[in-house]
Motif scaffolding. Structure first.
Motif, PDB file in Angstrom:
ATOM      1  N   GLU A  28       0.846  -1.196   0.000  1.00 19.60           N
ATOM      2  CA  GLU A  28       0.000   0.000   0.000  1.00 19.60           C
ATOM      3  C   GLU A  28       0.882   1.248   0.000  1.00 19.60           C
ATOM      4  O   GLU A  28       1.786   1.386   0.817  1.00 19.60           O
ATOM      5  CB  GLU A  28      -0.902  -0.002   1.228  1.00 19.60           C
ATOM      6  CG  GLU A  28      -1.879   1.171   1.267  1.00 19.60           C
ATOM      7  CD  GLU A  28      -2.783   1.135   2.471  1.00 19.60           C
ATOM      8  OE1 GLU A  28      -3.466   2.150   2.727  1.00 19.60           O
ATOM      9  OE2 GLU A  28      -2.795   0.103   3.168  1.00 19.60           O
ATOM     10  N   ALA A  29       0.602   2.128  -0.928  1.00 17.32           N
ATOM     11  CA  ALA A  29       1.449   3.308  -1.116  1.00 17.32           C
ATOM     12  C   ALA A  29       1.441   4.204   0.117  1.00 17.32           C
ATOM     13  O   ALA A  29       0.439   4.289   0.844  1.00 17.32           O
ATOM     14  CB  ALA A  29       0.991   4.092  -2.344  1.00 17.32           C
ATOM     15  N   VAL A  30       2.562   4.881   0.335  1.00 18.10           N
ATOM     16  CA  VAL A  30       2.663   5.834   1.441  1.00 18.10           C
ATOM     17  C   VAL A  30       2.117   7.187   0.995  1.00 18.10           C
ATOM     18  O   VAL A  30       1.973   7.453  -0.203  1.00 18.10           O
ATOM     19  CB  VAL A  30       4.126   5.988   1.910  1.00 18.10           C
ATOM     20  CG1 VAL A  30       4.657   4.672   2.432  1.00 18.10           C
ATOM     21  CG2 VAL A  30       5.011   6.525   0.785  1.00 18.10           C
ATOM     22  N   SER A  31       1.798   8.041   1.960  1.00 19.15           N
ATOM     23  CA  SER A  31       1.224   9.353   1.638  1.00 19.15           C
ATOM     24  C   SER A  31       2.263  10.458   1.589  1.00 19.15           C
ATOM     25  O   SER A  31       2.012  11.535   1.064  1.00 19.15           O
ATOM     26  CB  SER A  31       0.138   9.717   2.668  1.00 19.15           C
ATOM     27  OG  SER A  31       0.688   9.714   3.982  1.00 19.15           O
ATOM     28  N   THR A  32       3.446  10.171   2.144  1.00 21.39           N
ATOM     29  CA  THR A  32       4.508  11.175   2.175  1.00 21.39           C
ATOM     30  C   THR A  32       5.863  10.491   2.225  1.00 21.39           C
ATOM     31  O   THR A  32       5.980   9.361   2.734  1.00 21.39           O
ATOM     32  CB  THR A  32       4.361  12.107   3.394  1.00 21.39           C
ATOM     33  OG1 THR A  32       5.484  12.979   3.475  1.00 21.39           O
ATOM     34  CG2 THR A  32       4.247  11.310   4.683  1.00 21.39           C
TER      35      THR A  32
END
Length: 341
Positions: A28-32
């Motif tokens: 799951e991709a990170v937001s920052t």
């Protein structure tokens, strides 16, 4: 056939078949970018040059993830010394070069390695089977083992992983860097440079430019003597010194001052206080490049495009058919870049 060679051949073939099983891991991709806090670089290798060639990647990660901690997985403890001035480098995990001769050390390193959790694990060289293996078995949220389909326009071993990683990072939500890849850099401290300068001055006793020669392992004694004679003739006011491994005798002789050091950083600081380094593709050449000294790399066997020095003022040249006068021109351009030859 030598049994040892047979075993090595079988092992290489087995690893070659396994390489296709090692894939990048994307969750799951990170937001920052700040969500990537712990990073592992896998380069299970013991050679000085290969360990120095990691420095552009470490700098790239510092720029992309400034708040991160970076661990290095290597085969030589000298990496601790090489990266002592990199604040983001946290731990160096050292596996023995020959695991079957040091099984206890290997198991201890393996336990230490497997006890750590990472946000991102990176295989530093795509062609490295063991690098891919360690990256794949690491306890990391995201894993970059290499991309067989990546653009191979960039062939330099230090830059290739940076460009490939930049293509990978957006897939996990990271904003990648777009600057020119950094140079090799040992980050010598001011006190190290001052100490190296004093050692050099004790030898030359003047402030004239200095040519540093490393004739070890390339060419013949006659060729280096010929080069030395030409350099003396063309640059009569320039100092010429020889750098040599401590266990070797000077190659050039004939009264040429020479220096060596047991400490790799001290040796780099000595080279940093010279104006041009000339030597074969070797760990010493990369050490000169890492000291930010203009470097003329001599290549005869290894792939020049993959290993050439590329810091400012540096060049690489094939030695096959090389004429001394052609090398002299390169030296002149390096010593006096603003003067037309």
């Amino acid at each position: 056939m030598d049994p040892k060679n047979s075993i090595n051949t079988i092992a290489r073939k087995a690893f070659g078949h396994l390489m296709g099983c090692f894939k990048n891991k994307i969750g799951e991709a990170v937001s920052t970018n700040d969500a990537i806090e712990r990073i592992l670089i896998c380069r299970p290798n013991h050679r000085l040059g290969n360990l120095l060639l990691l420095s552009p990647l470490v700098q790239e990660l510092e720029s992309t993830f400034p708040n991160s901690e970076i661990d290095l997985l290597v085969n030589h403890s000298c990496a601790i010394q090489l990266y002592q001035n990199y604040d983001n480098v946290n731990n160096v995990i050292v596996f023995p070069k020959k695991p079957f001769k040091s099984p206890i050390k290997y198991l201890r390193a393996l336990v230490r390695f497997r006890s750590k959790n990472y946000d991102l694990a990176i295989n530093a060289v795509m062609e490295s089977c063991t690098g891919r293996l360690f990256t794949s078995i690491s306890k990391a949220r995201f894993k970059f083992v290499g991309d067989d389909d990546a653009d191979k326009t960039e062939r330099h071993i230090a830059k290739q992983v940076i460009y490939s990683l930049r293509e990978f990072l957006p897939s996990i939500g990271v904003i990648s860097n777009d600057a020119i890849p950094p140079n090799l850099d040992l980050r010598l401290a001011n006190e190290e440079l001052i100490h190296g300068g004093s050692l050099v001055y004790d030898i030359v006793q003047n402030a004239h430019p200095i040519i540093c020669l490393y004739p070890n392992a390339t060419g013949t004694e006659k060729w280096w003597l010929d080069l030395y004679g030409h350099l003396q003739k063309v640059f009569p006011d320039v100092n010429i010194i020889e750098i040599l491994p401590k266990e070797n005798s000077p190659t050039i002789g004939v009264g040429v001052p020479f220096l060596y050091a047991n400490d790799v950083r001290e040796l780099a600081a000595i080279i940093a206080n010279t104006d041009v380094f000339i030597g074969p593709d070797s760990g010493m050449m990369h050490l000169a490049s890492s000291s930010l000294t203009p470097t003329i790399g001599l290549f005869s066997v290894t792939d020049m495009e993959k290993h050439k020095p590329y810091n400012e003022g540096s060049v690489a040249i094939q030695t096959h058919g090389l004429k001394i006068n052609e090398l002299i021109v390169l030296v002149e351009n390096t010593l006096y870049p603003n003067i037309s030859t």
